[in-house]
Design a protein around this motif. Sequence first.
Motif, PDB file in Angstrom:
ATOM      1  N   ARG A   1       2.086   5.684   4.580  1.00 54.49           N
ATOM      2  CA  ARG A   1       1.304   6.651   5.328  1.00 54.49           C
ATOM      3  C   ARG A   1       1.935   8.025   5.193  1.00 54.49           C
ATOM      4  O   ARG A   1       3.134   8.190   5.362  1.00 54.49           O
ATOM      5  CB  ARG A   1       1.295   6.236   6.800  1.00 54.49           C
ATOM      6  CG  ARG A   1       0.458   7.146   7.674  1.00 54.49           C
ATOM      7  CD  ARG A   1       0.503   6.639   9.102  1.00 54.49           C
ATOM      8  NE  ARG A   1      -0.215   7.509   9.991  1.00 54.49           N
ATOM      9  CZ  ARG A   1      -0.303   7.313  11.281  1.00 54.49           C
ATOM     10  NH1 ARG A   1       0.268   6.263  11.827  1.00 54.49           N
ATOM     11  NH2 ARG A   1      -0.965   8.150  12.054  1.00 54.49           N
ATOM     12  N   GLN A   2       1.105   9.009   4.860  1.00 56.58           N
ATOM     13  CA  GLN A   2       1.623  10.351   4.681  1.00 56.58           C
ATOM     14  C   GLN A   2       1.910  10.945   6.041  1.00 56.58           C
ATOM     15  O   GLN A   2       1.107  10.852   6.960  1.00 56.58           O
ATOM     16  CB  GLN A   2       0.618  11.221   3.924  1.00 56.58           C
ATOM     17  CG  GLN A   2       0.411  10.741   2.499  1.00 56.58           C
ATOM     18  CD  GLN A   2      -0.827  11.312   1.881  1.00 56.58           C
ATOM     19  OE1 GLN A   2      -1.508  12.118   2.491  1.00 56.58           O
ATOM     20  NE2 GLN A   2      -1.127  10.889   0.678  1.00 56.58           N
TER      21      GLN A   2
ATOM     22  N   SER B   1      -1.384  13.784  -8.144  1.00 54.50           N
ATOM     23  CA  SER B   1      -1.546  12.407  -7.651  1.00 54.50           C
ATOM     24  C   SER B   1      -0.368  12.044  -6.768  1.00 54.50           C
ATOM     25  O   SER B   1       0.756  12.512  -6.990  1.00 54.50           O
ATOM     26  CB  SER B   1      -1.670  11.401  -8.799  1.00 54.50           C
ATOM     27  OG  SER B   1      -0.452  11.282  -9.510  1.00 54.50           O
ATOM     28  N   ALA B   2      -0.651  11.210  -5.768  1.00 58.00           N
ATOM     29  CA  ALA B   2       0.384  10.735  -4.846  1.00 58.00           C
ATOM     30  C   ALA B   2      -0.076   9.386  -4.307  1.00 58.00           C
ATOM     31  O   ALA B   2      -1.030   9.317  -3.547  1.00 58.00           O
ATOM     32  CB  ALA B   2       0.604  11.727  -3.710  1.00 58.00           C
ATOM     33  N   GLY B   3       0.584   8.320  -4.738  1.00 60.47           N
ATOM     34  CA  GLY B   3       0.175   6.976  -4.311  1.00 60.47           C
ATOM     35  C   GLY B   3       0.788   5.913  -5.187  1.00 60.47           C
ATOM     36  O   GLY B   3       1.788   6.137  -5.881  1.00 60.47           O
ATOM     37  N   TRP B   4       0.160   4.744  -5.193  1.00 62.07           N
ATOM     38  CA  TRP B   4       0.683   3.602  -5.932  1.00 62.07           C
ATOM     39  C   TRP B   4       0.421   3.759  -7.428  1.00 62.07           C
ATOM     40  O   TRP B   4      -0.693   4.077  -7.850  1.00 62.07           O
ATOM     41  CB  TRP B   4       0.044   2.315  -5.416  1.00 62.07           C
ATOM     42  CG  TRP B   4       0.615   1.082  -6.052  1.00 62.07           C
ATOM     43  CD1 TRP B   4       0.040   0.282  -6.994  1.00 62.07           C
ATOM     44  CD2 TRP B   4       1.903   0.513  -5.782  1.00 62.07           C
ATOM     45  NE1 TRP B   4       0.879  -0.739  -7.335  1.00 62.07           N
ATOM     46  CE2 TRP B   4       2.039  -0.635  -6.609  1.00 62.07           C
ATOM     47  CE3 TRP B   4       2.959   0.857  -4.940  1.00 62.07           C
ATOM     48  CZ2 TRP B   4       3.182  -1.431  -6.612  1.00 62.07           C
ATOM     49  CZ3 TRP B   4       4.096   0.058  -4.939  1.00 62.07           C
ATOM     50  CH2 TRP B   4       4.199  -1.072  -5.759  1.00 62.07           C
TER      51      TRP B   4
ATOM     52  N   LEU C   1       6.023   8.907   0.842  1.00 61.13           N
ATOM     53  CA  LEU C   1       5.430  10.129   0.311  1.00 61.13           C
ATOM     54  C   LEU C   1       5.348  11.189   1.407  1.00 61.13           C
ATOM     55  O   LEU C   1       5.035  10.875   2.554  1.00 61.13           O
ATOM     56  CB  LEU C   1       4.023   9.851  -0.229  1.00 61.13           C
ATOM     57  CG  LEU C   1       3.872   8.687  -1.210  1.00 61.13           C
ATOM     58  CD1 LEU C   1       2.415   8.542  -1.634  1.00 61.13           C
ATOM     59  CD2 LEU C   1       4.768   8.881  -2.415  1.00 61.13           C
TER      60      LEU C   1
ATOM     61  N   ALA D   1       0.844  -1.189   0.000  1.00 62.73           N
ATOM     62  CA  ALA D   1       0.000   0.000   0.000  1.00 62.73           C
ATOM     63  C   ALA D   1       0.878   1.237   0.000  1.00 62.73           C
ATOM     64  O   ALA D   1       2.048   1.178   0.360  1.00 62.73           O
ATOM     65  CB  ALA D   1      -0.906  -0.003   1.235  1.00 62.73           C
ATOM     66  N   ALA D   2       0.311   2.352  -0.422  1.00 63.07           N
ATOM     67  CA  ALA D   2       1.074   3.599  -0.415  1.00 63.07           C
ATOM     68  C   ALA D   2       1.443   3.936   1.014  1.00 63.07           C
ATOM     69  O   ALA D   2       0.660   3.712   1.932  1.00 63.07           O
ATOM     70  CB  ALA D   2       0.239   4.730  -1.012  1.00 63.07           C
TER      71      ALA D   2
ATOM     72  N   SER E   1       0.315  15.089  -0.541  1.00 62.88           N
ATOM     73  CA  SER E   1      -0.918  14.420  -0.946  1.00 62.88           C
ATOM     74  C   SER E   1      -1.547  15.180  -2.104  1.00 62.88           C
ATOM     75  O   SER E   1      -1.232  16.353  -2.362  1.00 62.88           O
ATOM     76  CB  SER E   1      -1.897  14.342   0.229  1.00 62.88           C
ATOM     77  OG  SER E   1      -2.154  15.628   0.753  1.00 62.88           O
TER      78      SER E   1
ATOM     79  N   ASN F   1       5.458   3.594  -5.826  1.00 61.43           N
ATOM     80  CA  ASN F   1       4.883   4.788  -5.211  1.00 61.43           C
ATOM     81  C   ASN F   1       5.368   6.010  -5.986  1.00 61.43           C
ATOM     82  O   ASN F   1       6.572   6.189  -6.175  1.00 61.43           O
ATOM     83  CB  ASN F   1       5.312   4.890  -3.747  1.00 61.43           C
ATOM     84  CG  ASN F   1       4.785   3.735  -2.930  1.00 61.43           C
ATOM     85  OD1 ASN F   1       3.613   3.382  -3.039  1.00 61.43           O
ATOM     86  ND2 ASN F   1       5.642   3.138  -2.105  1.00 61.43           N
TER      87      ASN F   1
END
Length: 299
Positions: free
Chosen positions: A142-143, A214-217, A243, A139-140, A246, A223
């Motif tokens: 945690r910010q 965008s910020a994630g997988w 990351l 999973a991406a 967001s 990532n």
Amino acid sequence: MPAKGKHRRPKTPRFSRSLAVAGTGGAALALPLMGATGAHAATPAQPVSGTAVQSLPKTAETAQQDQGVRTYTVRSGDCLSQIAEEQRVSGGWQRLYDDNRQVIGADPALIHPGLKLSLGTKAAPARTESAAPKPAQPAAPRQTASQPAASKASASGAAQTASTGYTLPVAGAGVGTAYRVAGSMWSSGYHTGVDFVVPTGTSLKAVAAGTVVSAGWGGAYGNQVVIKLNDGHYAQYAHLSQLSVSAGQTVTAGQQIGLSGATGNVTGPHLHFEIRTTPDYGSDVDPVAYLRAHGVAVG
């Protein structure tokens, strides 16, 4: 007249402390009954006469502590370079990874909260709870709030940002695979960006002011962070280990947007950096030429 009889002499207790015996099948554990304050300093109880007793085995972690080995439990937002620096591991994150390869796995960027790392010595190959199976797709991360940079920007890089409004995406990095290198490993038939060779945990910067779209997988990109720059171009950062921003967030030139890593389809830690005219794959332009056109020197 009192009745005649024998008086039994009271027996003295055989042990100076009480013992609790529990077990099945003829085997039992002898545990001293004591207060919580003395639990760690107590000596093992003596075997009860006529009863089979087996001692409690030491866990791998307890054995390591007995030998003076330091350990560290991974927390949310940690990365190997940050842990190695804070815990002063000789040899840096590479030594930390080599010593704990059996519990971390093949990807040094994928560490998870609760993982126990050995500091300064090889981790025991014994199986522990922390050696959990790696998920099929991470999973991406945690910010979190801005993390300490693993490597600090040079004075020249700061001057570039101040004078031109643009800066390098990562300081002090050498260029690996260049833009437009041909190869069947890429779906477009060529390399759509440029690779900066940096270890996992290196601070990544916004090359100019803009808005995170965008910020994630991102699948093969791992990532990723994509920023729409104020001049209309899009900057893409791939294979991040963490990351720091967001989607929807505005950023300034030189602001940390994440940490480098080796997530997605990679052979080792690095930053894959692209400049696009649209957010879509295939609209790439030469990222080195783009940066140089804005006064940024690229090695």
